[in-house]
Design an enzyme around this catalytic site. Sequence first.
Site, short mmCIF file in Angstrom:
data_model
loop_
_atom_site.label_atom_id
_atom_site.label_comp_id
_atom_site.label_asym_id
_atom_site.label_seq_id
_atom_site.Cartn_x
_atom_site.Cartn_y
_atom_site.Cartn_z
N PRO A 117 102.73 38.95 29.54
CA PRO A 117 101.58 39.29 30.38
C PRO A 117 100.25 39.25 29.63
O PRO A 117 100.21 39.36 28.40
CB PRO A 117 101.89 40.71 30.83
CG PRO A 117 102.89 41.24 29.89
CD PRO A 117 103.57 40.10 29.24
N CYS A 118 99.18 39.11 30.41
CA CYS A 118 97.82 39.18 29.88
C CYS A 118 97.47 40.66 29.80
O CYS A 118 97.37 41.33 30.82
CB CYS A 118 96.89 38.45 30.85
SG CYS A 118 95.19 38.42 30.38
#
Length: 404
Positions: free
Chosen positions: A86-87
Amino acid sequence: MEKTICELFAGVGGFRLGFDRLESGWTTKWFSQWEPGARRQWAHDCYVDHFGDCQDLEGFYRTGDDIATVPKSAVPDHTLLVGGFPCQDYSVAHTLASSQGIEGKKGVLWWQIRDILIAKKPAFCLLENVDRLLKSPAKQRGRDFGIILACLAELGYSAQWRVVNAADYGAAQRRRRIFIFAYRDDTAYGKAMAALEPDEIMSVHGLMAKAFPVYGIEPPRGTELSRDIVEVSDKFAFAFENTGVMHGYQVTTGRPVEKTEPPVLLRDILQSFADEKYYIPSEKMDKWVYLKGAKKIPRTTAAGHEYVFSEGPVAFPDPWDRPGRTMLTSESSLNRSTHVVADPGTGKLRLLTPVEAERLQGFDDDWTAGMPDRMRYFCMGNALVVDMITRMGKVLDQIVAQEA
Ligand SMILES: C[S@@+](CC[C@H](N)C(=O)[O-])C[C@H]1O[C@@H](n2cnc3c(N)ncnc32)[C@H](O)[C@@H]1O
């Protein structure tokens, strides 16, 4: 060089399926998949149903544990580390114990990837993330990606990246994701790339240019990363473009002019005469029309500032003669981004079936069968377009063939 893989954040196995489809000898030695906070681990179960489980070097089965709890020395050796992560906020500070050490925020998965690179030193690493990673965070654009590149440089890796919309390279879904390919500088590939100009890598000779051909790169620009990761975290900002190369802390980036290929269209993946439960009941139709429509709504911020929230319409139903839109984990819930299609058999409006969701991502039909529908959509919303992995895998086959 052995064609071995370790798959992190494995979900239902998009990377593994993409490499297995090549039938060119890749074996996945270990994987990790744990959904935080979930009692039933549907994705892990689905993965194990398809591929079986793996022991680590200490003889434990920990593929279903939080990766943060797995000692990285226990991860089996591998040539290629892969994962969709994930970012998150990748900012760091000096550790209290030593001004040399760095400490990122807890629960941030990039640090798990870095720990495995440190412990296992795989020759290659292929990562996937949302394209927003290049611009995050809003207040210091490019900082997070700069931190990733600086970490890679510090560990003796170079990197190439590319933002790809899968529908531009023959897939059934408009899904823009960044792929990052990191390679150790002491590999034959690392040495070959170091002898080339960044522009040649981005436009012709690099993995991304070979997997996703381009006419050229406009206008290449550069910057240099600090060797001090805390300084990158505190001060670095840069407008990264959709492709680029980092070697020895030097970054070059540009806009790819893509040689696009025709997509698969929604009509090609739809099933006919879907089960009744997928149809939109007439009493819910008004709500769907409203959600999908253009709107202008007066709103007030917490500070009392009045403004008009506005959004344009979403095509309703989703047109058959275009590829699908980006599938989210909320697919099929009463939501503006959920696809609504006319069933080719009945002509009536309905949600995608789970099999159609799998087709949008390029998985085999019924890959997630056995889960509740809601989880099937969730897992597909989390997954990736498998064909994109196979395309990059073909180039990796050529790269590995050149290594001793
Ligand atoms: C973006 S998805 C990747 C999906 C995958 N590429 C696929 O094809 O299905 C990220 C995955 O990481 C998993 N994950 C999140 N935190 C984790 C952790 N701490 N340890 C292991 N897996 C984690 C999530 O459950 C999710 O399935």
